[in-house]
Motif scaffolding. Structure first.
Motif, PDB file in Angstrom:
ATOM      1  N   GLU A 384      38.778  39.873  25.894  1.00 50.93           N
ATOM      2  CA  GLU A 384      38.831  41.018  26.761  1.00 50.93           C
ATOM      3  C   GLU A 384      40.074  41.087  27.302  1.00 50.93           C
ATOM      4  O   GLU A 384      40.897  41.972  27.349  1.00 50.93           O
ATOM      5  CB  GLU A 384      37.691  41.148  27.800  1.00 50.93           C
ATOM      6  N   MET A 385      40.771  39.966  28.080  1.00 49.78           N
ATOM      7  CA  MET A 385      41.940  39.684  28.624  1.00 49.78           C
ATOM      8  C   MET A 385      42.947  40.252  27.537  1.00 49.78           C
ATOM      9  O   MET A 385      44.181  40.883  28.036  1.00 49.78           O
ATOM     10  CB  MET A 385      42.132  38.657  29.421  1.00 49.78           C
ATOM     11  N   GLN A 386      42.905  39.424  26.745  1.00 46.82           N
ATOM     12  CA  GLN A 386      43.917  39.714  25.546  1.00 46.82           C
ATOM     13  C   GLN A 386      44.063  41.209  25.075  1.00 46.82           C
ATOM     14  O   GLN A 386      45.012  41.809  25.018  1.00 46.82           O
ATOM     15  CB  GLN A 386      43.623  38.914  24.375  1.00 46.82           C
ATOM     16  N   ALA A 387      43.004  41.869  24.721  1.00 43.98           N
ATOM     17  CA  ALA A 387      42.868  42.964  24.549  1.00 43.98           C
ATOM     18  C   ALA A 387      43.309  44.172  25.478  1.00 43.98           C
ATOM     19  O   ALA A 387      44.105  44.976  25.220  1.00 43.98           O
ATOM     20  CB  ALA A 387      41.353  43.571  24.107  1.00 43.98           C
ATOM     21  N   ARG A 388      42.948  43.659  26.587  1.00 47.35           N
ATOM     22  CA  ARG A 388      43.638  44.750  27.791  1.00 47.35           C
ATOM     23  C   ARG A 388      45.079  44.791  27.864  1.00 47.35           C
ATOM     24  O   ARG A 388      45.835  45.811  27.975  1.00 47.35           O
ATOM     25  CB  ARG A 388      43.106  44.296  29.105  1.00 47.35           C
ATOM     26  N   TRP A 389      45.619  43.711  27.486  1.00 46.99           N
ATOM     27  CA  TRP A 389      47.243  43.360  27.476  1.00 46.99           C
ATOM     28  C   TRP A 389      47.861  44.118  26.242  1.00 46.99           C
ATOM     29  O   TRP A 389      48.810  44.950  26.472  1.00 46.99           O
ATOM     30  CB  TRP A 389      47.629  42.132  27.661  1.00 46.99           C
ATOM     31  N   PHE A 394      50.722  48.316  23.460  1.00 42.12           N
ATOM     32  CA  PHE A 394      50.591  49.638  22.555  1.00 42.12           C
ATOM     33  C   PHE A 394      50.863  50.822  23.095  1.00 42.12           C
ATOM     34  O   PHE A 394      51.742  51.609  22.648  1.00 42.12           O
ATOM     35  CB  PHE A 394      49.448  49.541  21.895  1.00 42.12           C
ATOM     36  N   LYS A 395      50.471  51.088  24.447  1.00 47.12           N
ATOM     37  CA  LYS A 395      50.776  52.312  25.112  1.00 47.12           C
ATOM     38  C   LYS A 395      52.025  52.307  25.568  1.00 47.12           C
ATOM     39  O   LYS A 395      52.431  53.387  25.998  1.00 47.12           O
ATOM     40  CB  LYS A 395      49.729  52.613  26.016  1.00 47.12           C
ATOM     41  N   GLY A 396      52.740  51.371  25.647  1.00 48.23           N
ATOM     42  CA  GLY A 396      54.174  51.418  26.138  1.00 48.23           C
ATOM     43  C   GLY A 396      54.121  51.279  27.688  1.00 48.23           C
ATOM     44  O   GLY A 396      55.183  51.311  28.324  1.00 48.23           O
ATOM     45  N   HIS A 397      53.325  50.779  28.304  1.00 46.48           N
ATOM     46  CA  HIS A 397      53.016  50.543  29.563  1.00 46.48           C
ATOM     47  C   HIS A 397      53.832  49.099  30.230  1.00 46.48           C
ATOM     48  O   HIS A 397      54.305  48.827  31.201  1.00 46.48           O
ATOM     49  CB  HIS A 397      51.738  50.491  30.548  1.00 46.48           C
ATOM     50  N   GLU A 443      50.256  39.294  33.422  1.00 43.94           N
ATOM     51  CA  GLU A 443      51.171  40.407  32.603  1.00 43.94           C
ATOM     52  C   GLU A 443      50.552  41.791  32.648  1.00 43.94           C
ATOM     53  O   GLU A 443      51.241  42.601  32.725  1.00 43.94           O
ATOM     54  CB  GLU A 443      51.221  40.012  31.167  1.00 43.94           C
ATOM     55  N   ILE A 444      49.448  41.844  32.868  1.00 51.61           N
ATOM     56  CA  ILE A 444      48.502  43.157  33.084  1.00 51.61           C
ATOM     57  C   ILE A 444      49.041  43.836  34.394  1.00 51.61           C
ATOM     58  O   ILE A 444      49.090  44.857  34.413  1.00 51.61           O
ATOM     59  CB  ILE A 444      47.103  43.176  32.679  1.00 51.61           C
ATOM     60  N   GLY A 445      48.807  43.071  35.479  1.00 51.76           N
ATOM     61  CA  GLY A 445      49.008  43.412  36.850  1.00 51.76           C
ATOM     62  C   GLY A 445      47.744  43.444  37.575  1.00 51.76           C
ATOM     63  O   GLY A 445      47.359  44.275  38.317  1.00 51.76           O
ATOM     64  N   VAL A 446      46.578  42.537  37.055  1.00 50.94           N
ATOM     65  CA  VAL A 446      45.296  42.432  37.697  1.00 50.94           C
ATOM     66  C   VAL A 446      45.037  41.113  38.143  1.00 50.94           C
ATOM     67  O   VAL A 446      43.839  40.918  38.611  1.00 50.94           O
ATOM     68  CB  VAL A 446      44.428  42.859  36.436  1.00 50.94           C
ATOM     69  N   ARG A 475      38.719  42.385  37.867  1.00 46.03           N
ATOM     70  CA  ARG A 475      38.585  43.914  37.732  1.00 46.03           C
ATOM     71  C   ARG A 475      38.687  44.419  39.284  1.00 46.03           C
ATOM     72  O   ARG A 475      38.391  45.551  39.417  1.00 46.03           O
ATOM     73  CB  ARG A 475      37.249  44.390  37.275  1.00 46.03           C
ATOM     74  N   LEU A 476      39.351  43.790  40.307  1.00 45.51           N
ATOM     75  CA  LEU A 476      39.330  44.158  41.658  1.00 45.51           C
ATOM     76  C   LEU A 476      40.505  45.000  42.011  1.00 45.51           C
ATOM     77  O   LEU A 476      40.372  45.583  42.994  1.00 45.51           O
ATOM     78  CB  LEU A 476      39.479  42.613  42.398  1.00 45.51           C
ATOM     79  N   MET A 477      41.530  44.897  41.200  1.00 44.80           N
ATOM     80  CA  MET A 477      42.653  45.655  41.697  1.00 44.80           C
ATOM     81  C   MET A 477      43.667  45.803  40.117  1.00 44.80           C
ATOM     82  O   MET A 477      43.395  45.178  39.030  1.00 44.80           O
ATOM     83  CB  MET A 477      43.467  44.827  42.345  1.00 44.80           C
ATOM     84  N   GLY A 478      44.358  46.778  40.265  1.00 46.91           N
ATOM     85  CA  GLY A 478      45.397  46.899  39.198  1.00 46.91           C
ATOM     86  C   GLY A 478      44.846  47.813  37.978  1.00 46.91           C
ATOM     87  O   GLY A 478      43.617  48.481  38.340  1.00 46.91           O
ATOM     88  N   PRO A 479      45.429  48.072  36.922  1.00 48.12           N
ATOM     89  CA  PRO A 479      44.975  48.928  35.787  1.00 48.12           C
ATOM     90  C   PRO A 479      43.427  48.543  35.359  1.00 48.12           C
ATOM     91  O   PRO A 479      43.383  47.256  35.343  1.00 48.12           O
ATOM     92  CB  PRO A 479      45.951  48.524  34.740  1.00 48.12           C
ATOM     93  N   GLY A 480      42.774  49.365  35.292  1.00 49.90           N
ATOM     94  CA  GLY A 480      41.295  48.938  34.750  1.00 49.90           C
ATOM     95  C   GLY A 480      40.170  48.628  35.829  1.00 49.90           C
ATOM     96  O   GLY A 480      39.305  47.912  35.700  1.00 49.90           O
ATOM     97  N   LYS A 481      40.682  48.742  37.040  1.00 49.03           N
ATOM     98  CA  LYS A 481      39.941  48.269  38.438  1.00 49.03           C
ATOM     99  C   LYS A 481      38.736  48.963  38.295  1.00 49.03           C
ATOM    100  O   LYS A 481      38.378  50.163  37.837  1.00 49.03           O
ATOM    101  CB  LYS A 481      40.677  48.910  39.593  1.00 49.03           C
ATOM    102  N   TRP A 482      37.544  48.163  38.382  1.00 49.34           N
ATOM    103  CA  TRP A 482      36.291  48.569  38.522  1.00 49.34           C
ATOM    104  C   TRP A 482      35.562  48.516  39.972  1.00 49.34           C
ATOM    105  O   TRP A 482      35.625  47.507  40.352  1.00 49.34           O
ATOM    106  CB  TRP A 482      35.449  47.596  37.628  1.00 49.34           C
ATOM    107  N   GLU A 483      34.831  49.528  40.208  1.00 43.67           N
ATOM    108  CA  GLU A 483      34.411  49.771  41.451  1.00 43.67           C
ATOM    109  C   GLU A 483      33.429  48.729  41.719  1.00 43.67           C
ATOM    110  O   GLU A 483      33.157  48.175  42.899  1.00 43.67           O
ATOM    111  CB  GLU A 483      34.171  50.969  41.879  1.00 43.67           C
ATOM    112  N   GLY A 484      32.785  48.335  40.758  1.00 43.21           N
ATOM    113  CA  GLY A 484      31.586  47.537  40.979  1.00 43.21           C
ATOM    114  C   GLY A 484      31.910  45.958  40.955  1.00 43.21           C
ATOM    115  O   GLY A 484      30.921  44.972  41.016  1.00 43.21           O
TER     116      GLY A 484
END
Length: 553
Positions: A384-389, A394-397, A443-446, A475-484
């Motif tokens: 999952e972490m690999q895929a998020r990065w 891919f998206k250019g971020h 790398e992702i910023g999370v 999932r506490l902070m950064g891109p893809g942050k999840w409130e739960g």
């Protein structure tokens, strides 16, 4: 910019890759060669060529809180160590919740992935697929994520076992094992002491006449059930322990860890002690094996020297006659037959991938490999972490370094792996779970900032530092942050305890009599100690009291 993405494989890595692409606004198309999702965790009674295979009784050796995806906790009522059928149900819930199934083309195999003629300009790929009717179709994608796994091609080193052609019984790879039915009343030799070999030997020993386990190097064996009945990974896979690994010499850590394991069962006495240190290779996780050895149900033997008819001869000169079955639990080879050889960079024993994901020599970073890794931890949160990065790149971020910088990093990783782990051509994928997860999180910023939470949310900091490194932390902070995420961390032990609450117990408050008894016992011990000191060292207490009086003054 990448828009259309091909995902090869609908196992745990493929599912989270589909979701990561959707989260970044891309359009994924997943090609799955079988008729269902789940990959390795989809049990079939008959093993299918070029596909991963598991046995009927397989239960995962990673606890549920440590294996789940970061924004979708496993139901609290599910057992901590799940049977493969429960894992598949969890994957279905995950796929249905995030609406992933509509993006999967089942019974469609990928025949080839090739760069388009205009790749240097577009970075696009041509993907050729074949459906169940044998019809081929060509597709054009902006990017490709390969999630084909590495338990697909069984390694059968028959040339290393002289005389195997004379063997009068049956032999097969653990890939073909489904259950112990054929072992009733038989003499069985299992070659290899990995997790599969250990499971097959312990399960088969219940019905076999005699069960032998042959090993070249031995293995460290750890239990799933740890101190106070806790899952071992929730007990020890913490940031505190991880920091100790950064501060203390590895030899000291090996000494401590090996001492703890030997206190449970002496590996020398059980003929298990390996030639390598504890933390240089992923250990065998098996609670039953020591008891099976102690009860004589499993006999550990050295490497097989040769085979003569139905006799198996070991390197120490001992032998077993009238052997009926030999099981080769000898690992797997890996391959990417549909990828162009030019896209794969060789580094030592392994396919060299930048951070175990990206081929470092391509002009465009539009090909990624997800899930091609091995650590003392579940593949699900790592993939999952690999895929998020990957999706962010891919998206250019996010932008990757130059080809030259990536090649240097790959070679450095290869040297680190060879230095820190006991590797071979079959096991070149090993990484440290927490280090790797934190690296990709950066790398992702999370990456969860412990210092920030220390000052802003101390209760959460305590759970991050002392508690298990579960995927919710990312999932506490950064891109893809999840409130739960915060709540998931605070309730992770509740979900661990929940399936164990199968019998209501009345917890009695300590009675007044009990409290008085403990107080009396304490006073008696204290008084006896004071009397002993007074009799044997008459000046000790007056001297101590006088010093205290002077300090007070």
């Amino acid at each position: 910019m990448v828009h259309k993405v091909a995902v090869i494989g609908a196992g745990p890595s493929g599912l989270t890759s589909i979701k990561a692409c959707l989260d970044e606004g891309m359009v994924p198309t997943c090609f799955e060669s079988s008729d269902d999702m789940g990959g390795l965790w989809k049990f079939k009674e008959v093993s299918e060529p070029n596909r991963a295979s598991i046995y009927r009784s397989l239960t995962i050796n990673i606890s549920k809180e440590m294996m789940c995806y970061s924004d979708f906790p496993i139901p609290a009522e599910y057992p901590n160590y799940m049977h493969h059928s429960k894992i598949l149900k969890y994957f279905r819930m995950y796929a249905e919740h995030f609406k992933l199934l509509q993006h999967i083309h089942f019974q469609t195999s990928v025949k080839s992935v090739r760069q388009r003629p205009d790749f240097s300009r577009t970075g696009q790929w041509e993907v050729v697929t074949e459906n169940r009717d044998g019809q081929e179709e060509r597709h054009v994608f902006d990017a490709v994520i390969c999630c084909a796994g590495h338990y697909t091609y069984p390694n059968m080193p028959l040339k290393d076992f002289p005389g195997i052609e004379t063997f009068e019984g049956k032999y097969f790879h653990s890939w073909d094992y489904k259950g112990p039915e054929d072992m009733y009343g038989k003499r069985v030799v299992v070659i290899g002491i990995g997790n599969s070999g250990g499971d097959i030997a312990t399960e088969g020993s219940r019905v076999a006449e005699e069960m032998y386990m042959s090993t070249r190097r031995g293995a460290w064996v750890i239990r799933q059930v740890s101190d106070n009945g806790m899952p071992v990974d929730m007990k020890y896979n913490t940031r505190f322990v991880h920091i100790l690994f950064q501060l203390l010499p590895i030899n000291v850590l090996n000494w401590i860890g090996e001492g703890k394991l030997n206190a449970m069962y002496d590996h020398t006495m059980y003929a298990l002690k390996p030639t390598h240190r504890l933390f240089s290779q992923i250990p065998v996780i098996n609670d039953d094996l020591p008891m099976k050895i102690l009860s004589g149900a499993v006999t550990v033997k050295p490497n097989v020297k040769k085979i003569r008819g139905s006799t198996v001869v070991f390197e120490d000169g001992t032998f077993v006659e009238k052997v009926d079955i030999i099981v080769f639990a000898t690992g797997y080879n890996y391959d990417f037959p549909f990828l162009p050889s030019s896209a794969l960079y060789k580094s030592g024993h392994r396919v060299g991938l930048y951070k175990h994901i990206y081929p470092p020599t391509l002009e465009h970073s539009t090909l990624a490999v997800v899930g091609f890794i091995h650590a003392l931890g579940a593949i699900m949160p790592q993939a999952e972490m690999q895929a998020r990065w990957v999706a962010r790149v891919f998206k250019g971020h996010k932008k990757l370094p130059s080809n030259q910088a990536m090649i240097k990093a790959v070679e450095r990783d290869t040297k680190d792996i060879e230095k820190n782990f006991n590797v071979s051509k079959l096991t070149p994928l090993q990484v440290d779970f927490v280090n790797y997860m934190d690296d990709l999180a950066g790398e992702i910023g999370v990456f969860p900032s412990l210092l920030w939470f220390f000052f802003t949310d101390y209760p959460l900091f305590k759970r991050l530092f002392w508690g298990p490194v579960t995927s919710y932390q990312y999932r506490l902070m950064g891109p893809g942050k999840w409130e739960g995420a915060r709540r998931a961390i605070f309730t992770q032990f509740d979900r661990m305890y929940q399936p164990l609450k199968t019998r209501k117990l009345v917890e009695h408050e300590p009675s007044t009599t009990g409290r008085l008894f403990k107080l009396s016992l304490t006073l008696m011990v204290g008084g006896a100690t004071a009397y002993y000191v007074h009799v044997h060292y008459p000046t000790a207490l007056p001297n101590l009291l006088s010093k205290l009086h002077l300090q007070t003054v």
